[in-house]
Structure formats: structure tokens, C-alpha cells
Enzyme design. Structure first.
Site, PDB file in Angstrom:
ATOM      1  N   SER A  63      -8.220 -16.208  26.830  1.00 37.85           N
ATOM      2  CA  SER A  63      -9.289 -15.700  27.688  1.00 37.85           C
ATOM      3  C   SER A  63      -8.684 -15.408  29.522  1.00 37.85           C
ATOM      4  O   SER A  63      -7.712 -16.593  29.242  1.00 37.85           O
ATOM      5  CB  SER A  63     -10.879 -15.828  28.358  1.00 37.85           C
ATOM      6  OG  SER A  63     -11.519 -15.673  27.539  1.00 37.85           O
TER       7      SER A  63
HETATM    8  N1  SAH Z   1     -11.751 -18.563  24.670  1.00 39.19           N
HETATM    9  C1  SAH Z   1     -11.424 -18.210  23.564  1.00 39.19           C
HETATM   10  C2  SAH Z   1     -11.647 -16.921  23.640  1.00 39.19           C
HETATM   11  C3  SAH Z   1     -11.313 -16.330  22.435  1.00 39.19           C
HETATM   12  S1  SAH Z   1     -12.536 -14.155  22.232  1.00 39.19           S
HETATM   13  C4  SAH Z   1      -9.937 -18.179  24.262  1.00 39.19           C
HETATM   14  O1  SAH Z   1      -9.552 -18.344  25.349  1.00 39.19           O
HETATM   15  O2  SAH Z   1      -9.509 -18.025  23.805  1.00 39.19           O
HETATM   16  C5  SAH Z   1     -13.801 -14.359  21.584  1.00 39.19           C
HETATM   17  C6  SAH Z   1     -13.639 -15.158  20.259  1.00 39.19           C
HETATM   18  O3  SAH Z   1     -15.162 -15.103  19.873  1.00 39.19           O
HETATM   19  C7  SAH Z   1     -12.838 -14.406  19.796  1.00 39.19           C
HETATM   20  O4  SAH Z   1     -11.974 -15.059  18.652  1.00 39.19           O
HETATM   21  C8  SAH Z   1     -13.725 -13.986  18.550  1.00 39.19           C
HETATM   22  O5  SAH Z   1     -13.451 -14.025  17.357  1.00 39.19           O
HETATM   23  C9  SAH Z   1     -15.379 -14.616  18.664  1.00 39.19           C
HETATM   24  N2  SAH Z   1     -16.848 -14.084  17.925  1.00 39.19           N
HETATM   25  C10 SAH Z   1     -16.733 -13.490  18.422  1.00 39.19           C
HETATM   26  N3  SAH Z   1     -17.531 -13.244  18.142  1.00 39.19           N
HETATM   27  C11 SAH Z   1     -18.226 -14.166  17.705  1.00 39.19           C
HETATM   28  C12 SAH Z   1     -18.880 -15.262  16.632  1.00 39.19           C
HETATM   29  N4  SAH Z   1     -20.415 -14.377  15.999  1.00 39.19           N
HETATM   30  N5  SAH Z   1     -19.584 -16.236  16.608  1.00 39.19           N
HETATM   31  C13 SAH Z   1     -17.912 -17.310  16.660  1.00 39.19           C
HETATM   32  N6  SAH Z   1     -17.406 -16.731  16.678  1.00 39.19           N
HETATM   33  C14 SAH Z   1     -17.157 -15.604  17.954  1.00 39.19           C
END
Ligand code: SAH
Length: 230
Positions: free
Chosen positions: A73
């Protein structure tokens, strides 16, 4: 990956400190005020959480692809989310959507213990390795559907969800202490409002307030969007 405890980490000395300072200045200009959050951004080596080919762009205030169709993000949104949780260093925090593990590391500097759930096994493993490499000992990462929370380690003083949800998942509210705060992007798959949820002191209900327009990848799972349609 366990229900961890304890705190962590030494200062980072690498060639990127100047870039991190400029990122901190950019976040201050955009309105981030919490000194502990700014200190965490000045310390955590964001380049270590990105694929090798993108490391030179790591301190831009931008989102980047991290593989498996997911993104790290934008630092501004992460810093604002952390700020909205009003952490003092003593909290148990639940993060849903570990992704790269960068926000996990920020939270590890701002709270006592961080529990983070990721639905893609490869990302959970990679984040676990880099968080460990960076010396954090107060983080536990679980490969699971985070829309169900992480019941075994509940309750949490604060929850941050890093993926877009159609609504506030009930299991997450239930795993928040009365008076606890949650930040979650709520809306459609295309656009959402970063929303602050505060559980009532009685534990009976919660208030919610939309703070910013944002665009996150979808939260897929039982209490999120359907994984079939993605
Ligand atoms: N804060 C992270 C954001 C990653 S994007 C960063 O900055 O790197 C969002 C993430 O949420 C992805 O890795 C995706 O796989 C995860 N995600 C989506 N649905 C989810 C769920 N039900 N449980 C856990 N993770 C989930």
C-alpha cells in the site's frame, strides 16, 4: 507461527536513511502528525519489503506490485491508518492482509504485539522471513482467511484491515476490546472509504466514520468479497 510476545529491534543503518527522511517529510506535508508513526517510517527499511527490481523506488509515496496480484500500500495511507489507531506502544494489534509485511513492521514499532493474517501462503511466508530478518520478535503471522479474525489470540486493542471490504466483518468487531479501534477500507471492489470503527465501551455496538477515499485490493473470504468472482 505463534501468538508471540516481547519487543524488538535495533536501529537500521543502510544507504537509504536520506530517502526515508524525505518520505517522512512528504508524509508530514500531507498531514501525518503522530511522531511515533513518523519515527517508524524513518526506521523501517521499506526497500527490503519490495521485489528487487523495485527497490530503488521504495521511498516514493506510492503503491507497488508485490507479486501474486497484490500490492504494497501507499505509505501515506499506511501512516494515516496507524495514526488513526492512536497506538501508545502497549497494545495487541491484529492486522488483516499482511502482504509485503511492511505495515506489520510499522505496527511492530508502535504496539506491544502484532498478529497478522494473510490468505496467500507465499506472501505470508515471505513477510514472515523479512520481518524476522529485520529483528522483530513481537510479530506472529498466520496463513488463513482474515475475515474471520484470529480468534485464538483475541481480544485486540486495535485492528487494521489492508484490503477492501464490502462491510465491517462481524468477527473482527467481536474480537475488538470494548472501546477498541479498527481502520478498514469499506466500499465496492473499485473504490472505498477508509473507515474508522470504534467499538462501544459497553461492547454492544460500534460507531463508524469515513475518513479518506482509497483504493485497495479486495478482501476475499467468508466475510469479505467472494473469491470466485475475482
Ligand atoms: N499492508 C500490505 C497490503 C497488502 S495488499 C502491504 O502494504 O504490503 C492486501 C493483502 O490482503 C494481500 O496480500 C491479500 O492477499 C490480503 N488479503 C485479501 N483477502 C484476505 C483475507 N480474507 N485474509 C487475509 N488476507 C487477505
Amino acid at each position: 507461527m505463534r501468538c508471540g510476545n516481547g519487543d524488538s529491534r535495533a536501529d537500521v543503518t543502510d544507504g537509504y536513511a536520506g530517502y526515508r527522511s524525505r518520505l517522512v517529510e512528504a508524509l508530514q506535508l500531507k498531514g501525518v502528525r503522530d511522531m511515533a508513526v513518523l519515527r517508524a517510517v524513518a526506521t523501517v527499511p521499506r526497500h527490503r519489503f519490495l521485489p528487487d527490481t523495485l527497490q530503488h523506488q521504495a521511498y516514493e509515496d506510492a503503491a507497488f506490485p508485490i507479486g501474486n496480484g497484490q500490492t504494497i500500500s501507499q505509505p501515506f495511507v499506511q501512516a494515516r491508518s496507524c495514526e488513526m489507531l492512536r497506538l501508545t506502544g502497549r497494545e495487541r494489534v491484529l492486522e488483516i492482509g499482511t502482504g509485503s509485511g511492511y505495515q506489520t513492521a510499522l505496527l511492530a514499532m508502535l504496539a506491544e504485539t502484532v498478529f497478522s493474517v494473510e490468505r496467500i501462503a507465499e506472501l505470508a511466508r515471505r513477510a514472515h522471513d523479512v520481518v524476522k530478518e529485520q529483528g522483530f520478535t513481537n510479530v506472529s503471522i498466520l496463513h488463513a482467511d482474515g475475515t474471520m479474525g484470529w480468534k485464538a489470540c483475541a481480544p485486540y486493542d486495535a485492528i487494521v484491515v489492508s484490503a477492501a471490504s464490502p462491510d465491517v466483518p462481524n468477527p473482527l468487531v467481536e474480537q475488538l476490546v470494548p472501546g477498541g479501534r479498527m481502520v478498514i477500507p469499506v466500499g465496492s471492489r473499485e473504490e472505498q472509504a477508509l473507515t474508522l470503527v470504534v467499538r462501544d465501551a459497553s461492547g454492544d455496538g460500534y460507531t463508524r466514520e469515513s475518513i479518506h477515499d482509497v483504493r485497495f485490493v479486495p478482501l476475499l473470504g467468508e466475510f469479505g468479497f467472494s473469491a470466485q468472482e475475482s
